[in-house]
Write a protein that holds these residues in place. Sequence first.
Motif, PDB file in Angstrom:
ATOM      1  N   GLY A  68       0.812  -1.211   0.000  1.00  0.00           N
ATOM      2  CA  GLY A  68       0.000   0.000   0.000  1.00  0.00           C
ATOM      3  C   GLY A  68       0.847   1.264   0.000  1.00  0.00           C
ATOM      4  N   ARG A  69       1.926   1.261   0.782  1.00  0.00           N
ATOM      5  CA  ARG A  69       2.816   2.429   0.830  1.00  0.00           C
ATOM      6  C   ARG A  69       3.525   2.628  -0.513  1.00  0.00           C
ATOM      7  NH1 ARG A  69       6.094   1.793   6.559  1.00  0.00           N
ATOM      8  NH2 ARG A  69       4.289   1.545   7.934  1.00  0.00           N
ATOM      9  N   VAL A  71       2.545   1.695  -3.507  1.00  0.00           N
ATOM     10  CA  VAL A  71       1.623   2.167  -4.541  1.00  0.00           C
ATOM     11  C   VAL A  71       1.395   3.671  -4.413  1.00  0.00           C
ATOM     12  CG1 VAL A  71      -0.775   2.027  -5.334  1.00  0.00           C
ATOM     13  CG2 VAL A  71       0.488  -0.061  -4.843  1.00  0.00           C
ATOM     14  N   ARG A  72       1.355   4.160  -3.168  1.00  0.00           N
ATOM     15  CA  ARG A  72       1.157   5.604  -2.953  1.00  0.00           C
ATOM     16  C   ARG A  72       2.394   6.414  -3.300  1.00  0.00           C
ATOM     17  NH1 ARG A  72      -1.337   3.579   1.685  1.00  0.00           N
ATOM     18  NH2 ARG A  72       0.458   4.105   2.997  1.00  0.00           N
ATOM     19  N   HIS A  73       3.569   5.925  -2.883  1.00  0.00           N
ATOM     20  CA  HIS A  73       4.790   6.724  -3.019  1.00  0.00           C
ATOM     21  C   HIS A  73       5.567   6.465  -4.304  1.00  0.00           C
ATOM     22  CE1 HIS A  73       4.298   8.306   0.989  1.00  0.00           C
ATOM     23  NE2 HIS A  73       4.300   7.090   1.513  1.00  0.00           N
ATOM     24  N   PRO A  75       4.262   5.204  -7.679  1.00  0.00           N
ATOM     25  CA  PRO A  75       3.197   4.705  -8.561  1.00  0.00           C
ATOM     26  C   PRO A  75       3.694   4.012  -9.817  1.00  0.00           C
ATOM     27  CG  PRO A  75       3.348   7.109  -8.647  1.00  0.00           C
ATOM     28  CD  PRO A  75       4.209   6.666  -7.514  1.00  0.00           C
ATOM     29  N   GLY A  98      -3.112  -2.823  -3.951  1.00  0.00           N
ATOM     30  CA  GLY A  98      -2.579  -2.316  -5.210  1.00  0.00           C
ATOM     31  C   GLY A  98      -1.568  -3.206  -5.895  1.00  0.00           C
TER      32      GLY A  98
END
Length: 220
Positions: A68-69, A71-73, A75, A98
Amino acid sequence: MTIRVLLADDEPLLRMAFTMVLDAQPDMEAVGEAGDGAEAVLLARRLRPDVVLMDVRMPGTDGIEATGRLVRHCPQTRVLILTTFDLDEYAFAGLRAGASGFLLKNVLPEELLAAIRSVARGDAVVSPRITRRLLENFAHQIPAGGLPEVDERLHRLTPREREVLVEVARGLSNTEIAAGLHLAEATVKTHLGRILTKLELRDRVQAVIFAYENRLVRPA
């Protein structure tokens, strides 16, 4: 073009084995190793790999949270979850976080390499078995009764592409679809690529959900 891969696993011997397999490929390179999820996120933000091979059960930050981290940071970095445990909750949690794929560690080396290449191209790697069970869990979220408004993107598909989409939504593999529709497997892949482009979808999983939301298939 070389696919840059980061390995995240708490077992050093497994990381070493995966590194040897990857570095033996002319189009792949192992660019780093992490022993837990937090380290994987830090290395990914610094190294910007194309793909992260992510274990689930690691000390501290586990693979699901790390995915999750990432995918956010990061992409542009794709995550392929690789685990010893064939548990639905791991697969579903990883996909929700993700991840672009879910494989077991007993996968054959050639299957792992093919999965890495697919994920690096932007495809999803989810086995038909996982897809079917994902849909069983997703089905209860689909409202019953009444006809929903049909997504206008559906009209962009040819009758054959619509047929292929239905078979994908049933959880069939490309090989099974090819046999059922009397097509070459390469033709099925071509149809699927066009389907994703026309429907503006990222991968096979999104295509399955699109088909269910538009009632092309119904949950059993």
